[in-house]
Design a protein around this motif. Structure first.
Motif, PDB file in Angstrom:
ATOM      1  N   LEU A 163      -1.037  -5.594  -0.218  1.00 20.18           N
ATOM      2  CA  LEU A 163      -0.344  -4.352  -0.565  1.00 20.18           C
ATOM      3  C   LEU A 163       0.941  -4.690  -1.305  1.00 20.18           C
ATOM      4  O   LEU A 163       1.708  -5.557  -0.886  1.00 20.18           O
ATOM      5  N   ASP A 164       1.161  -3.987  -2.407  1.00 24.73           N
ATOM      6  CA  ASP A 164       2.256  -4.276  -3.327  1.00 24.73           C
ATOM      7  C   ASP A 164       3.159  -3.043  -3.399  1.00 24.73           C
ATOM      8  O   ASP A 164       2.668  -1.939  -3.694  1.00 24.73           O
TER       9      ASP A 164
ATOM     10  N   ARG B 228       3.575  -3.593   6.429  1.00 25.30           N
ATOM     11  CA  ARG B 228       4.083  -4.222   5.197  1.00 25.30           C
ATOM     12  C   ARG B 228       5.449  -3.683   4.777  1.00 25.30           C
ATOM     13  O   ARG B 228       6.297  -4.434   4.319  1.00 25.30           O
TER      14      ARG B 228
ATOM     15  N   ARG C 144      -4.268  -5.884   3.765  1.00 30.42           N
ATOM     16  CA  ARG C 144      -2.880  -5.587   4.135  1.00 30.42           C
ATOM     17  C   ARG C 144      -1.917  -6.522   3.429  1.00 30.42           C
ATOM     18  O   ARG C 144      -0.889  -6.093   2.901  1.00 30.42           O
ATOM     19  N   ALA C 145      -2.255  -7.799   3.387  1.00 29.52           N
ATOM     20  CA  ALA C 145      -1.374  -8.787   2.756  1.00 29.52           C
ATOM     21  C   ALA C 145      -1.229  -8.555   1.253  1.00 29.52           C
ATOM     22  O   ALA C 145      -0.229  -8.956   0.659  1.00 29.52           O
TER      23      ALA C 145
ATOM     24  N   ASP D   9      -1.263  -0.198   8.168  1.00 26.13           N
ATOM     25  CA  ASP D   9      -1.078  -1.274   7.182  1.00 26.13           C
ATOM     26  C   ASP D   9       0.217  -1.078   6.399  1.00 26.13           C
ATOM     27  O   ASP D   9       0.966  -2.035   6.160  1.00 26.13           O
TER      28      ASP D   9
END
Length: 106
Positions: free
Chosen positions: A15-16, A92, A12-13, A88
Motif C-alpha cells: 500500500l502506497d 500502514r 498490505r506491505a 490494512d
C-alpha cells in the motif's frame, strides 16, 4: 492475467500513501468508501451521487480504489462484493482513514 472473478489486490506491505490519497481525492470514490465504512456491500448496491453515471465509469471508480488498496473487490455469485480494507489501511497509515472519512463533506 486476472480473470473477472480473480482481480489483483496489492498486499498490505505494497500500500502506497500517494495512491491511497489519490483514490480518496475524488468525491464519488470517497462517497463509495464512506458507504463501505459500515460494512461490505454488493457492487450493485453501492449508490453514486450521480445516479445516471455509466456502468463503465462506476467500474473505473472501483478499479482505482481496488488498485490503491482501499477496497477489496471479490466475486460473490454473479456479482461483486466490496469490502473496505480498513485494517490494512490502519496498519500502514494509522489514523488516515478516520481522518479522511470523518472530515466534513463539502
Amino acid at each position: 492475467m486476472a480473470t473477472s472473478a480473480n482481480l489483483p489486490h496489492p498486499t498490505r506491505a505494497d500500500l502506497d500513501l500517494p495512491s491511497v490519497l489519490f483514490a480518496l481525492s475524488d468525491p464519488e470514490r470517497l462517497d463509495i468508501v464512506r458507504q463501505l465504512r459500515s460494512g461490505p456491500l454488493d457492487m450493485a448496491d453501492c449508490s453514486l451521487r450521480v445516479p445516471d453515471m455509466p456502468k463503465s465509469t462506476k467500474s473505473h471508480l472501483m478499479k482505482v480504489l481496488r488498485e490503491a488498496g482501499v477496497i477489496r473487490n471479490e466475486a460473490n455469485g454473479r456479482g461483486r462484493r466490496l469490502t473496505l480494507r480498513s485494517e490494512d489501511l490502519e496498519a500502514r497509515f494509522p489514523g488516515l482513514l478516520p481522518a479522511v472519512l470523518d472530515a466534513p463533506v463539502q
